[in-house]
Scaffold this active site. Structure first.
Site, mmCIF file in Angstrom:
data_model
loop_
_atom_site.group_PDB
_atom_site.id
_atom_site.type_symbol
_atom_site.label_atom_id
_atom_site.label_comp_id
_atom_site.label_asym_id
_atom_site.label_seq_id
_atom_site.Cartn_x
_atom_site.Cartn_y
_atom_site.Cartn_z
ATOM 1 N N LYS A 1 0.844 -1.200 0.000
ATOM 2 C CA LYS A 1 0.000 0.000 0.000
ATOM 3 C C LYS A 1 0.880 1.251 0.000
ATOM 4 O O LYS A 1 2.073 1.171 0.308
ATOM 5 C CB LYS A 1 -0.930 -0.010 1.212
ATOM 6 C CG LYS A 1 -0.219 -0.049 2.555
ATOM 7 C CD LYS A 1 -1.162 -0.477 3.670
ATOM 8 C CE LYS A 1 -0.446 -0.462 5.011
ATOM 9 N NZ LYS A 1 -1.222 -1.143 6.058
ATOM 10 N N ARG B 1 -10.714 -0.925 14.727
ATOM 11 C CA ARG B 1 -10.404 0.056 13.682
ATOM 12 C C ARG B 1 -11.262 -0.232 12.457
ATOM 13 O O ARG B 1 -12.069 0.589 12.055
ATOM 14 C CB ARG B 1 -8.915 0.014 13.338
ATOM 15 C CG ARG B 1 -8.509 1.056 12.315
ATOM 16 C CD ARG B 1 -7.038 1.019 11.986
ATOM 17 N NE ARG B 1 -6.628 -0.198 11.274
ATOM 18 C CZ ARG B 1 -5.440 -0.373 10.715
ATOM 19 N NH1 ARG B 1 -4.520 0.586 10.810
ATOM 20 N NH2 ARG B 1 -5.131 -1.492 10.103
ATOM 21 N N TYR C 1 17.644 28.963 10.459
ATOM 22 C CA TYR C 1 16.450 29.657 10.961
ATOM 23 C C TYR C 1 16.419 29.640 12.487
ATOM 24 O O TYR C 1 16.748 28.632 13.111
ATOM 25 C CB TYR C 1 15.183 28.972 10.448
ATOM 26 C CG TYR C 1 14.878 29.276 9.007
ATOM 27 C CD1 TYR C 1 14.697 30.593 8.577
ATOM 28 C CD2 TYR C 1 14.760 28.250 8.090
ATOM 29 C CE1 TYR C 1 14.408 30.867 7.247
ATOM 30 C CE2 TYR C 1 14.465 28.514 6.759
ATOM 31 C CZ TYR C 1 14.298 29.834 6.343
ATOM 32 O OH TYR C 1 14.019 30.105 5.034
HETATM 33 C C1 LIG Z 1 -0.551 -2.191 6.653
HETATM 34 C C2 LIG Z 1 -1.141 -3.482 6.983
HETATM 35 C C3 LIG Z 1 -0.358 -4.635 7.036
HETATM 36 C C4 LIG Z 1 1.143 -4.608 6.955
HETATM 37 O O1 LIG Z 1 1.645 -4.172 8.208
HETATM 38 P P1 LIG Z 1 3.197 -4.023 8.530
HETATM 39 O O2 LIG Z 1 3.211 -3.629 9.948
HETATM 40 O O3 LIG Z 1 3.700 -2.954 7.634
HETATM 41 O O4 LIG Z 1 3.826 -5.332 8.263
HETATM 42 C C5 LIG Z 1 -1.010 -5.851 7.204
HETATM 43 N N1 LIG Z 1 -2.355 -5.913 7.343
HETATM 44 C C6 LIG Z 1 -3.132 -4.812 7.326
HETATM 45 C C7 LIG Z 1 -4.604 -4.949 7.500
HETATM 46 C C8 LIG Z 1 -2.563 -3.566 7.165
HETATM 47 O O5 LIG Z 1 -3.325 -2.469 7.181
#
Ligand SMILES: *Cc1c(COP(=O)(O)O)cnc(C)c1O
Length: 393
Positions: free
Chosen positions: A44, A144, A265
């Site tokens: 993702k 969630r 800055y």
């Molecule tokens: C993002 C996600 C993962 C992967 O999680 P990592 O901690 O990056 O390995 C797996 N399952 C779901 C439902 C997620 O949202």
């Protein structure tokens, strides 16, 4: 826009190098740790900002058969990338499920929705998609996204008419293996799974894989671990995964100042003695968090040099007084992350997690991918006009 693209021989001011071989090595290691379970890949947010279009074919070549993204549009881009690299049989799961009117896109791009609400289940059924594969996400305690246990138990009686190929849930505290929440969620998930024993099940993300064999079920879903970031909270030196990302910035200027001169800055850094400074071409606009001001390091030849003062939008200044004379010159590159400073270390200095650092790395870097001894240049996949045009149809 393509006509405005700089010619390839323009000198990059910052380079992001992604080691695809290391990603594949990490996938294999996580796969071994998961025992006999299938090891998927979560790509993702464009493969956590590293380029899903470059990572997916390499992972598929190594034997990865299932991929997860969050949005259906990401899935459509990934589909054309996997089809184009000879992996049309790979499965693509859409974690955020399906919305009204989207079912034809799912059919056309062969995307598998992760249905997490009764509304999504009826939408999928009503669109006549019952013959197409779908996954079901149940909630095991994170609250969630996912069907609550009662809703799932009601649904489980009437799954006929749905082709459910995966039952999944997500862990809230897997990065802390001693947390009792992990076992609590495992038990709740196992109870729901017993209602539908014929459906393959999946609970573990990267950190979940390190919680023990009983968390693996039939399929594991690592994301961050593929990119070499230790998913479990422990000493940085104990990371069992291989580093993937190297970030280098070009030194624009080197100068020396004497007290009471200041830097940057807010005049936040004040020289306590004669100080040699190097200003490099990366800033918070590139995802180098402003919260790292005065708290982080760069490195040259394995020697760490502290950040002097605040992070600007496009620049950082380092105190390089500790380097041997002549170690660097204007025009050289300085490491911001890589062999000396891991993404995990950078995240700790910035009070955040490696996920956030990776997904914020911007589009201004020259991207280089290391694979089988070769180095390939590539722009972020969001700038691939042909792929995006196809998705918009
Ligand atoms: C993002 C996600 C993962 C992967 O999680 P990592 O901690 O990056 O390995 C797996 N399952 C779901 C439902 C997620 O949202």
């Amino acid at each position: 826009m393509p006509n405005d693209a700089p010619p390839a021989d323009w000198s990059p001011l910052a380079i992001l190098t992604i080691d695809i071989d290391a990603v594949v090595t990490n996938w294999r290691r996580l796969s071994e740790l998961a025992g006999g379970a299938e090891c998927a890949a979560v790509l993702k947010a464009d493969g956590y900002g590293l380029g899903a279009d470059m990572l997916a074919p390499a992972l598929a070549d190594a034997g990865c058969r299932s991929f997860f993204v969050a949005h259906a549009r990401e899935g459509a881009v990934l589909r054309s990338c996997l089809d184009g690299s000879g992996h049309s049989g790979a499965r693509i799961f859409i974690l955020h499920g399906v919305q009204e009117g989207e079912v034809p896109h799912f059919a056309r791009h062969r995307l598998i929705p992760v249905l997490s609400t009764l509304r999504q289940v009826s939408l999928w059924r009503a669109a006549g998609a019952a013959a197409l594969p779908a996954a079901l996400q149940v909630d095991s305690g994170m609250n969630r996204l996912g069907l609550p246990a009662e809703a799932f138990h009601d649904l489980a009686d009437g799954l006929a008419g749905l082709d459910v190929v995966l039952l999944l849930s997500h862990l809230a505290c897997a990065d802390d293996p001693d947390n009792p929440m992990n076992r609590h969620q495992l038990e709740r998930f196992a109870a729901m799974r017993r209602r539908v024993p014929a459906i393959p099940a999946s609970l573990a993300n990267s950190a979940g894989i390190f919680n023990g064999a009983d968390f693996a079920f039939d399929l594991v879903r690592p994301g961050i671990g593929l990119h070499g970031i230790d998913p479990v909270q422990r000493d940085l030196a104990e990371n069992p995964l291989q580093s993937v990302v190297e970030l280098q910035a070009r030194i624009l200027q080197i100068r020396e100042i004497d007290p009471p001169e200041v830097v940057g800055y807010g005049a936040a850094f004040r020289a306590a003695q004669r100080t040699r400074l190097a200003t490099v071409s990366v800033g918070y606009a590139d995802g180098y968090l402003r919260a790292l001001s005065g708290r982080s390091f760069g490195a040259v030849g394995g020697v760490k040099v502290p950040l002097a003062g605040r992070v600007s939008m496009d620049m950082l200044t380092f105190d390089i007084s500790g380097l041997p004379a002549g170690a660097v010159q204007e025009g050289d590159f300085l490491e911001l992350a890589g062999p000396t400073i891991s993404i995990g270390e950078l995240a700790r200095h910035g009070g955040t997690i490696g996920y956030e650092i990776l997904t914020r790395l911007g589009s201004r870097f020259a991207r280089r991918y290391r694979k089988g001894g070769d180095v390939v240049e590539n722009e972020p996949s969001s700038s691939h006009p042909t792929v995006m045009a196809d998705v918009n149809q």
